[in-house]
Design a protein around this motif. Structure first.
Motif, PDB file in Angstrom:
ATOM      1  N   VAL A   1       6.985  74.916  23.844  1.00 43.19           N
ATOM      2  CA  VAL A   1       7.142  76.105  22.999  1.00 43.19           C
ATOM      3  C   VAL A   1       7.086  77.357  23.872  1.00 43.19           C
ATOM      4  N   ARG A   2       8.093  78.217  23.719  1.00 39.85           N
ATOM      5  CA  ARG A   2       8.170  79.423  24.558  1.00 39.85           C
ATOM      6  C   ARG A   2       7.558  80.615  23.833  1.00 39.85           C
ATOM      7  N   ILE A   3       6.710  81.355  24.562  1.00 40.28           N
ATOM      8  CA  ILE A   3       6.143  82.588  23.998  1.00 40.28           C
ATOM      9  C   ILE A   3       6.328  83.710  25.025  1.00 40.28           C
ATOM     10  N   PRO A   4       6.430  84.971  24.582  1.00 37.20           N
ATOM     11  CA  PRO A   4       6.626  86.061  25.540  1.00 37.20           C
ATOM     12  C   PRO A   4       5.442  86.191  26.510  1.00 37.20           C
ATOM     13  N   ARG A   5       5.714  86.699  27.703  1.00 39.56           N
ATOM     14  CA  ARG A   5       4.669  86.885  28.720  1.00 39.56           C
ATOM     15  C   ARG A   5       3.467  87.638  28.149  1.00 39.56           C
ATOM     16  N   ARG A   6       3.760  88.679  27.335  1.00 40.63           N
ATOM     17  CA  ARG A   6       2.680  89.524  26.844  1.00 40.63           C
ATOM     18  C   ARG A   6       1.845  88.846  25.754  1.00 40.63           C
TER      19      ARG A   6
ATOM     20  N   THR B   1      12.746  84.042  32.376  1.00 39.20           N
ATOM     21  CA  THR B   1      12.841  84.554  30.997  1.00 39.20           C
ATOM     22  C   THR B   1      11.622  85.409  30.640  1.00 39.20           C
ATOM     23  N   GLU B   2      10.678  85.492  31.575  1.00 33.51           N
ATOM     24  CA  GLU B   2       9.402  86.182  31.335  1.00 33.51           C
ATOM     25  C   GLU B   2       8.726  85.608  30.085  1.00 33.51           C
ATOM     26  N   GLU B   3       8.609  84.291  30.113  1.00 32.35           N
ATOM     27  CA  GLU B   3       7.953  83.583  29.001  1.00 32.35           C
ATOM     28  C   GLU B   3       6.959  82.553  29.564  1.00 32.35           C
ATOM     29  N   PHE B   4       5.990  82.187  28.732  1.00 35.58           N
ATOM     30  CA  PHE B   4       5.156  81.022  29.027  1.00 35.58           C
ATOM     31  C   PHE B   4       5.689  79.861  28.198  1.00 35.58           C
ATOM     32  N   VAL B   5       5.616  78.668  28.780  1.00 36.80           N
ATOM     33  CA  VAL B   5       6.021  77.479  28.032  1.00 36.80           C
ATOM     34  C   VAL B   5       4.754  76.685  27.724  1.00 36.80           C
TER      35      VAL B   5
ATOM     36  N   GLY C   1       9.095  73.019  17.504  1.00 38.23           N
ATOM     37  CA  GLY C   1       8.305  72.571  18.661  1.00 38.23           C
ATOM     38  C   GLY C   1       6.818  72.483  18.358  1.00 38.23           C
ATOM     39  N   ILE C   2       6.438  72.845  17.133  1.00 34.94           N
ATOM     40  CA  ILE C   2       5.003  72.845  16.809  1.00 34.94           C
ATOM     41  C   ILE C   2       4.704  71.776  15.762  1.00 34.94           C
ATOM     42  N   THR C   3       3.715  70.928  16.073  1.00 32.81           N
ATOM     43  CA  THR C   3       3.276  69.896  15.124  1.00 32.81           C
ATOM     44  C   THR C   3       1.897  70.303  14.633  1.00 32.81           C
ATOM     45  N   LEU C   4       1.718  70.275  13.319  1.00 33.14           N
ATOM     46  CA  LEU C   4       0.454  70.755  12.745  1.00 33.14           C
ATOM     47  C   LEU C   4      -0.002  69.851  11.618  1.00 33.14           C
ATOM     48  N   GLY C   5      -1.301  69.748  11.414  1.00 36.76           N
ATOM     49  CA  GLY C   5      -1.790  69.001  10.249  1.00 36.76           C
ATOM     50  C   GLY C   5      -3.299  69.110  10.113  1.00 36.76           C
ATOM     51  N   ASP C   6      -3.792  68.544   9.008  1.00 32.90           N
ATOM     52  CA  ASP C   6      -5.228  68.525   8.716  1.00 32.90           C
ATOM     53  C   ASP C   6      -5.815  67.254   9.321  1.00 32.90           C
ATOM     54  N   ILE C   7      -7.046  67.325   9.862  1.00 37.57           N
ATOM     55  CA  ILE C   7      -7.584  66.122  10.533  1.00 37.57           C
ATOM     56  C   ILE C   7      -8.283  65.159   9.571  1.00 37.57           C
ATOM     57  N   GLY C   8      -8.289  65.485   8.272  1.00 37.30           N
ATOM     58  CA  GLY C   8      -8.883  64.554   7.299  1.00 37.30           C
ATOM     59  C   GLY C   8     -10.316  64.905   6.956  1.00 37.30           C
ATOM     60  N   PRO C   9     -10.896  64.177   5.954  1.00 41.33           N
ATOM     61  CA  PRO C   9     -12.240  64.513   5.484  1.00 41.33           C
ATOM     62  C   PRO C   9     -13.312  64.317   6.555  1.00 41.33           C
ATOM     63  N   LYS C  10     -14.351  65.140   6.454  1.00 45.84           N
ATOM     64  CA  LYS C  10     -15.445  65.112   7.434  1.00 45.84           C
ATOM     65  C   LYS C  10     -16.762  64.885   6.700  1.00 45.84           C
TER      66      LYS C  10
ATOM     67  N   PHE D   1      -4.019  82.585  24.938  1.00 43.28           N
ATOM     68  CA  PHE D   1      -2.659  83.023  24.566  1.00 43.28           C
ATOM     69  C   PHE D   1      -2.608  83.151  23.050  1.00 43.28           C
ATOM     70  N   ILE D   2      -1.897  84.149  22.573  1.00 44.29           N
ATOM     71  CA  ILE D   2      -1.705  84.197  21.118  1.00 44.29           C
ATOM     72  C   ILE D   2      -0.357  83.560  20.799  1.00 44.29           C
ATOM     73  N   VAL D   3      -0.401  82.607  19.862  1.00 45.11           N
ATOM     74  CA  VAL D   3       0.795  81.818  19.569  1.00 45.11           C
ATOM     75  C   VAL D   3       1.027  81.793  18.064  1.00 45.11           C
ATOM     76  N   GLN D   4       2.268  82.067  17.686  1.00 44.52           N
ATOM     77  CA  GLN D   4       2.605  81.937  16.267  1.00 44.52           C
ATOM     78  C   GLN D   4       2.849  80.463  15.966  1.00 44.52           C
ATOM     79  N   LEU D   5       2.201  79.975  14.904  1.00 42.98           N
ATOM     80  CA  LEU D   5       2.313  78.551  14.574  1.00 42.98           C
ATOM     81  C   LEU D   5       3.262  78.296  13.418  1.00 42.98           C
ATOM     82  N   ARG D   6       3.218  79.211  12.443  1.00 42.41           N
ATOM     83  CA  ARG D   6       4.001  78.975  11.213  1.00 42.41           C
ATOM     84  C   ARG D   6       4.877  80.186  10.918  1.00 42.41           C
ATOM     85  N   SER D   7       5.934  79.930  10.196  1.00 41.62           N
ATOM     86  CA  SER D   7       6.840  81.002   9.782  1.00 41.62           C
ATOM     87  C   SER D   7       6.097  81.966   8.855  1.00 41.62           C
TER      88      SER D   7
END
Ligand SMILES: CCCCCCCCCCCCCCCCC/C=C/C(=O)SCCNC(=O)CCNC(=O)[C@H](O)C(C)(C)COP(=O)(O)OP(=O)(O)OC[C@H]1O[C@@H](n2cnc3c(N)ncnc32)[C@H](O)[C@@H]1OP(=O)(O)O
Ligand SMILES: Cc1cc2nc3c(=O)[nH]c(=O)nc-3n(C[C@H](O)[C@H](O)[C@H](O)COP(=O)(O)OP(=O)(O)OC[C@H]3O[C@@H](n4cnc5c(N)ncnc54)[C@H](O)[C@@H]3O)c2cc1C
Length: 684
Positions: A269-274, A184-188, A244-253, A229-235
């Motif tokens: 998560v699949r991203i294009p080769r480029r 598919t010429e993608e990275f997983v 396929g992406i899980t995201l969140g804040d790690i809490g107070p520091k 790699f450049i990866v889109q995380l959010r719409s």
């Protein structure tokens, strides 16, 4: 930060004095300014690189400070959610205003941003601080043309996602995988374990839409190590995490409360080769891997960041000493003679011994940051021409200096806080924010011990090269020179000689580097494998790297004074400051200078006596020296460090704004205290 108090009594600024002329200046502070032996404005011009640059900086700062859209209540009185939201709001306004004010040059943008954010973190800090630099450094031409306009125009917001829950230092051990699929010429991209979750990246928790992700590249069944790699995380429509992406804040520091440091997981998560950043290494459509011309080019974003951090530390330390020195001039404590006013605490020798070493270090680090930034630009230009020869040198220098200056900087900020007694503990002092903003510099962009060990690794190689009589880069050339016998100082005046002082630090660095190299050799000679010998020698290696950095800073300070045009008055005070920095350094590390007999007890006595004498020279100029840093009150954000010295009035006004003072009687009285106190059978 808040500007309410400081603006009310202000009239417009004059050209030479940047500070609004206050209605009244605390007489103790005025007396200090009148007594100074040099004009601080001259030193400001020098530090900024000329009068024009100072004026330009002041104009940029004023644009932010006077902008009503950037005002808000003091962040000390905000909860975390409000702080995050406020930081994002400001980041958006800042982006718009930079365009409106036509600030095109990078330095101007940075000045504007730093005046607009003050003690708080910048809501797009990672976007500009690491995401854009990573794209600039790692994209090939076609990728640059695609991604940079999107990032520069804030159509996408980015972060730099390298560290994982299980690994930060040892990046070769990162677990996130990017497996190439030629069909598919993608990275997983995948997070195989809990410890592989990306953890810590700033602005990732809630803000970023994209990330430069560092992952282990596999193609044709073979592992090729870490790649970006450049990866889109959010719409880009509704900001929801993509499938396929899980995201969140790690809490107070400890600090960085306005920052959304985050976690991130990938489920195949699949991203294009480029989307692999291909300036230095490539994967062809059929999965063929082309390796980079230097194995560590993937790490270049961190090198750039470490160089920048040396300036950041110099800036924060300058702020801390400005607060502490001004406050020490207006604070009076402990009657000495009955009926006579208590002395200014700045007159106590112990107070001077707390503050002046860090005042001197703030200047030393400022000048050092000029040199390392210059060297970074030179090496960058060489690398752009395909010459990677100096990359190792730059890595060793930037890693060591980032660690050396941040250790001293963090310690200095804490000592300055302590030197302000109880008020130093109040958020009104500015120290809590300043300290917690600066503290993680010892950890991020490479943990300090680990960074010094990287410098030591380079120095060990140089020691071997020197032993073989081969050529060395300029900044370690001293390793190939013979040790000088003994320090030639016969009297105190000899010990004030800049050349002699620099030689002493050179001698110490060379001895400790050679000693560490010998210890390594003998450890290996005893049959220990390299990594065991290395661990056994940590204490020598760390000392050697630290001594090398200390020498570099002393040498840079001396050279700056020798090579820069300045008035006699400014030269005189900088000379004293430089002598003090070096002599205090010898005094604090006396064992190193005595251990091999380079100095003797008599010479150390003279060093100690000179440290005491120089305190007087610095004392008279101390307020002018901190005034020369030229921090406006709105940037310093400290009621203790105000330019007018009217500390108590400012503290009282500030305290009145505490949310707890909104009502005379707090809710908790009716809820808890009243029932307790009014019940005849109160049970505790
Ligand atoms: C409108 C526009 C305005 C712009 C305004 C801008 C505003 C900006 C605001 C910014 C606000 C920012 C807010 C705060 C930001 C905080 C962000 C923090 C980010 C991070 O922390 S990112 C993660 C950082 N992580 C690290 O630093 C990890 C540290 N670990 C390492 O670097 C490495 O793993 C290592 C160096 C410790 C070891 O690496 P490795 O195991 O691969 O290497 P070896 O020990 O085996 O050594 C191999 C040889 O490689 C050499 N080496 C290592 N590193 C480098 C390098 N970087 N360059 C060159 N060479 C390198 C070693 O020296 C070895 O060489 P040898 O010859 O074999 O001896
Ligand atoms: C405020 C903050 C912001 C951050 N932002 C980002 C970000 O935007 N993006 C990102 O990718 N990361 C970020 N980080 C992560 C940061 O880069 C790492 O925490 C840092 O590199 C240190 O790694 P570590 O946490 O694995 O420390 P560790 O390596 O676990 O260090 C723990 C201890 O082990 C010692 N140690 C480790 N290895 C060795 C060794 N080889 N020899 C001797 N001693 C050793 C260290 O000296 C230290 O005492 C951030 C961290 C913080 C605190």
């Amino acid at each position: 930060m808040i500007v309410l108090f400081n603006c009310t009594c202000a009239v417009p600024t004059t050209m030479d004095s940047f500070h609004p002329v206050p209605v009244k200046v605390n007489p103790d502070l005025q007396k200090e300014r009148d007594a100074a032996l040099f004009n601080p404005v001259e030193l400001t011009y020098l530090k900024d690189g000329g009068k024009d640059k100072t004026e330009r900086r002041r104009r940029c700062e004023l644009l932010a400070i006077n902008d009503p859209d950037l005002q808000h209540k003091d962040i000390s009185f905000m909860a975390r959610n409000e702080r995050y939201s406020n930081a994002v709001r400001k980041a958006v306004i800042i982006a718009r205003k930079i365009k409106e004010h036509r600030l095109t040059n990078m330095e101007e943008k940075q000045l504007y941003i730093s005046a607009a954010t003050q003690y708080d973190t910048y809501g797009f800090g990672l976007h500009y601080g690491m995401f854009l630099p990573a794209l600039s450094a790692q994209c090939d031409e076609e990728q640059r043309n695609y991604w940079l306009p999107l990032a520069e125009n804030l159509k996408i917001l980015g972060t730099y996602a390298q560290t994982e829950l299980g690994h930060g230092t040892f990046i070769r051990g990162l677990e996130t995988t990017a497996i190439y699929d030629p069909k598919t010429e993608e990275f997983v991209l995948h997070t195989p374990t809990l410890s592989a979750l990306k953890w810590w990246p700033g602005n990732m928790g809630k803000t970023a839409t994209h990330a430069v992700v560092l992952a282990q590249l596999y193609t044709n069944g073979k592992s090729y190590g870490l790649h970006p790699f450049i990866v889109q995380l959010r719409s880009l429509e509704n900001h929801q995490p993509l499938p396929g992406i899980t995201l969140g804040d790690i809490g107070p520091k400890l600090g960085f409360h306005s920052f959304d440091n985050g976690f991130l997981g990938f489920d195949h998560v699949r991203i294009p080769r480029r989307n692999m950043l291909m300036k230095y290494s490539q994967v062809s459509p059929d999965g063929f891997y082309i390796k980079p011309i230097h194995a560590k080019l993937t790490y270049s974003t961190m090198v750039e960041a470490r160089v920048t951090l040396v300036s950041d530390i110099a800036y924060s330390l300058s702020q801390a000493v400005t607060i502490a020195v001004r406050y020490s001039a207006v604070r009076r404590q402990t009657e000495q003679i009955k009926g006579v006013k208590e002395p200014q605490i700045l007159d106590y020798r112990t107070q001077q011994l707390k503050l002046f070493p860090y005042l001197a270090a703030a200047y030393a680090f400022t000048f050092t940051s000029f040199v390392i930034t210059g060297r970074y630009i030179e090496v960058q230009n060489e690398m752009n021409d395909g010459n990677m020869e100096s990359l190792s040198e730059l890595h060793a220098l930037s890693a060591g200096l980032k660690a050396f200056t941040s250790y001293v900087g963090n310690e200095g900020i804490e000592v300055c806080r302590l030197s302000c007694g109880g008020h130093g503990y109040s958020q009104a002092s500015g120290f809590p924010e300043l300290y917690t903003l600066t503290a993680p510099i010892s950890t991020f962009e490479g943990e300090n011990t680990v960074m010094l060990l990287q410098t030591a690794r380079y120095l060990m190689k140089c020691a071997t090269t020197a032993k073989r009589g081969l050529e060395l880069p300029r900044f370690v050339l001293y390793l190939s020179q013979r040790q000088k016998g003994q320090c030639p100082a016969r009297n105190e005046s000899d010990l004030l000689d800049h050349g002699l002082l620099s030689d002493a630090f050179e001698h110490r660095a060379r001895r400790l580097v050679i000693e560490a190299a010998q210890k390594m050799q003998s450890n290996i000679g005893k049959g220990n494998p390299q990594h065991v010998a290395w661990n056994n020698c940590h204490m020598y290696l760390l000392k050697a790297a630290s001594a090398h950095c200390h020498f570099y800073v002393v040498q840079t300070f001396v050279k700056y004074i020798n090579d820069t045009e300045m008035s006699d008055a400014v030269r005189d005070i900088l000379t004293s400051l430089c002598q003090f920095y070096a002599l205090h350094g010898i005094w604090q590390n006396a064992g190193d200078f005595l251990q091999d007999g380079y100095m003797n007890g008599n010479q150390l006595d003279m060093v100690q006596s000179l440290v005491g004498k120089l305190l007087d020279k610095i004392r008279i100029n101390a307020v002018a020296l901190v005034d020369a840093f030229d921090f406006r009150d709105e940037i310093l954000c400290s009621k203790l460090g105000k330019y007018d010295g009217n500390v108590y009035e400012a503290m009282y006004e500030w305290a009145k704004n505490s949310p707890l003072n909104k009502t005379e009687v707090h809710d908790s009285y009716n809820k808890y205290l009243r029932p307790l106190m009014q019940s005849s059978k109160a049970k505790l």
